[in-house]
Design a protein around this motif. Structure first.
Motif, PDB file in Angstrom:
ATOM      1  N   LEU A 150      12.363  33.725  17.372  1.00  0.00           N
ATOM      2  CA  LEU A 150      10.998  33.370  17.752  1.00  0.00           C
ATOM      3  C   LEU A 150      10.753  31.880  17.585  1.00  0.00           C
ATOM      4  O   LEU A 150       9.878  31.310  18.234  1.00  0.00           O
ATOM      5  N   GLN A 189      20.776  46.174   9.404  1.00  0.00           N
ATOM      6  CA  GLN A 189      19.381  46.084   9.856  1.00  0.00           C
ATOM      7  C   GLN A 189      18.732  44.799   9.387  1.00  0.00           C
ATOM      8  O   GLN A 189      17.939  44.201  10.119  1.00  0.00           O
ATOM      9  N   LEU A 240       8.553  39.814   7.477  1.00  0.00           N
ATOM     10  CA  LEU A 240       7.510  40.785   7.766  1.00  0.00           C
ATOM     11  C   LEU A 240       6.249  40.518   6.953  1.00  0.00           C
ATOM     12  O   LEU A 240       5.147  40.542   7.476  1.00  0.00           O
ATOM     13  N   ILE A 300      19.792  42.100  11.813  1.00  0.00           N
ATOM     14  CA  ILE A 300      19.105  42.174  13.106  1.00  0.00           C
ATOM     15  C   ILE A 300      17.686  41.637  12.988  1.00  0.00           C
ATOM     16  O   ILE A 300      17.187  40.925  13.868  1.00  0.00           O
ATOM     17  N   ARG A 301      17.030  41.963  11.885  1.00  0.00           N
ATOM     18  CA  ARG A 301      15.649  41.493  11.739  1.00  0.00           C
ATOM     19  C   ARG A 301      15.594  39.984  11.529  1.00  0.00           C
ATOM     20  O   ARG A 301      14.686  39.317  12.045  1.00  0.00           O
ATOM     21  N   SER A 350      16.048  38.401  14.989  1.00  0.00           N
ATOM     22  CA  SER A 350      14.866  38.427  15.845  1.00  0.00           C
ATOM     23  C   SER A 350      13.793  37.500  15.314  1.00  0.00           C
ATOM     24  O   SER A 350      13.081  36.856  16.090  1.00  0.00           O
ATOM     25  N   ALA A 351      13.685  37.365  13.978  1.00  0.00           N
ATOM     26  CA  ALA A 351      12.641  36.502  13.415  1.00  0.00           C
ATOM     27  C   ALA A 351      12.942  35.037  13.682  1.00  0.00           C
ATOM     28  O   ALA A 351      12.035  34.255  13.987  1.00  0.00           O
TER      29      ALA A 351
END
Lengths: 117, 227
Positions: free
Chosen positions: A71, A60, A100, A63-64, A67-68
């Motif tokens: 961007l 996880q 986050l 994956i984060r 995605s970060a």
């Protein structure tokens, strides 16, 4: 030999198993023989999943991170390659949490890492 | 795809039990992000892989596989999707009815004539993970064949449709693009198979520097035609 009554020894043993299976469905929380089988499976899954938990957590985080960084136009593979080249020793757990909670710090890290190409 | 045939697409009805919800059978659609995608001239599978990622929520750093926080995606112009090669005539959609000898099939062309949204929907749902969230995620994908969509009106005032642009394609086939490198070709060059050439220019995002056809020459599709 003297006479030995078995007493409540068996009852205590079975009560411990039934205590573990509280919340299970139908006979698995009420009747000892089904409850014991249910309990054995549960303990086996818990043993295995304590090791699986570490793998899933890392999955996880990755994956984060992916995605970060996308961007900002970079993928995870390129990001990790540049991190290793510029000798930044931050791990994926920290990077995912930074993305986050402190997105500005994450952006600074990205800029430092990209300029070192 | 030069077909101007009517299709059996039924417009959504405003039934009394659908009045309050923004999306039928999707809870919490007000809190999600809504996106709009234009499918004009895009290759089917390449669009579907990006859409499956958006529907799962994998493009957000708050990704959690146990909850379903993917975006609601509205696709527009789905009847102008591209299929490379001869797939439009040869790709088969098959299903079995359960009875012996009940294997049925239908080509992509027939499916496109009946309902062009099914082509995209099948492609995307095949790319989603096969778990209990798959149906919910296909419900979040709303496909419309034309340029108009249903989410217009007083009911959808609080909804912002954020446009989504596909990322650039990394075309690694450098050897094949040489034939489109116009500086290397002689001045008298003219493409003979004009349809194929224009399609290639579109896929590689190059403008067509030879817009005028050659006089007296018929391309492959026009050879047998009588004027």
């Amino acid at each position: 030999m003297a006479r030995v009554k078995r007493g409540s020894v068996a009852r205590k043993r079975r009560r411990q198993v039934l205590k573990n299976t509280k919340g299970a469905r139908s006979a698995n929380s009420k009747l000892f023989r089904s409850a014991q089988q249910h309990n054995m499976k549960a303990l086996r899954y818990a043993y295995v999943d304590r090791r699986n938990k570490k793998r899933e957590a890392r999955r996880q985080w990755i994956i984060r991170c992916n995605s970060a960084t996308r961007l900002y136009g970079i993928g995870y593979s390129q990001f990790i390659h540049q991190l290793a080249k510029s000798q930044v020793r931050l791990n994926r757990k920290v990077l995912a949490q930074l993305a986050l909670s402190n997105p500005e710090d994450f952006k600074n890290i990205l800029q430092v890492v990209i300029e070192n190409e | 795809m030069p077909y101007v045939v009517g299709y059996n697409w039924v417009k959504r009805k405003e039934l009394p039990w659908n009045q309050e919800k923004l999306l039928k059978n999707v809870e919490g659609a007000e809190k999600l992000r809504w996106r709009i995608v234009d499918a004009k001239g895009v290759v089917l599978g390449r669009l579907a892989s990006h859409l499956s990622k958006i529907l799962q929520g994998k493009d957000k750093p708050t990704y959690n596989p146990s909850e379903d926080a993917g975006d609601v995606v509205v696709v527009v112009n789905a009847k102008e999707i591209e299929l490379t090669g001869r797939k439009f005539e040869n790709k088969l959609y098959r299903w079995h009815t359960g009875y012996p000898g009940g294997l049925k099939e239908r080509t992509a062309k027939e499916q496109w004539e009946m309902d062009p949204t099914v082509i995209l929907r099948k492609a995307v749902s095949g790319m989603l993970p096969k778990n209990n969230l798959r149906k919910l995620r296909t419900r979040k994908l709303q496909i419309f064949p034309g340029p108009e969509h249903d989410f217009v009106g007083p009911k959808y005032e609080g909804v912002e449709l954020v446009p989504y642009e596909l990322p650039e394609r990394n075309i690694r086939m450098k050897k094949r693009v040489d034939f489109l490198d116009h500086s290397k070709l002689p001045e008298e060059f003219q493409p003979l198979n004009r349809e194929w050439y224009e399609k290639m220019c579109r896929l590689y995002q190059i403008g067509n520097p030879y817009p005028k056809p050659v006089e007296g020459f018929k391309s492959k599709g026009e050879v047998g035609k009588k004027e």
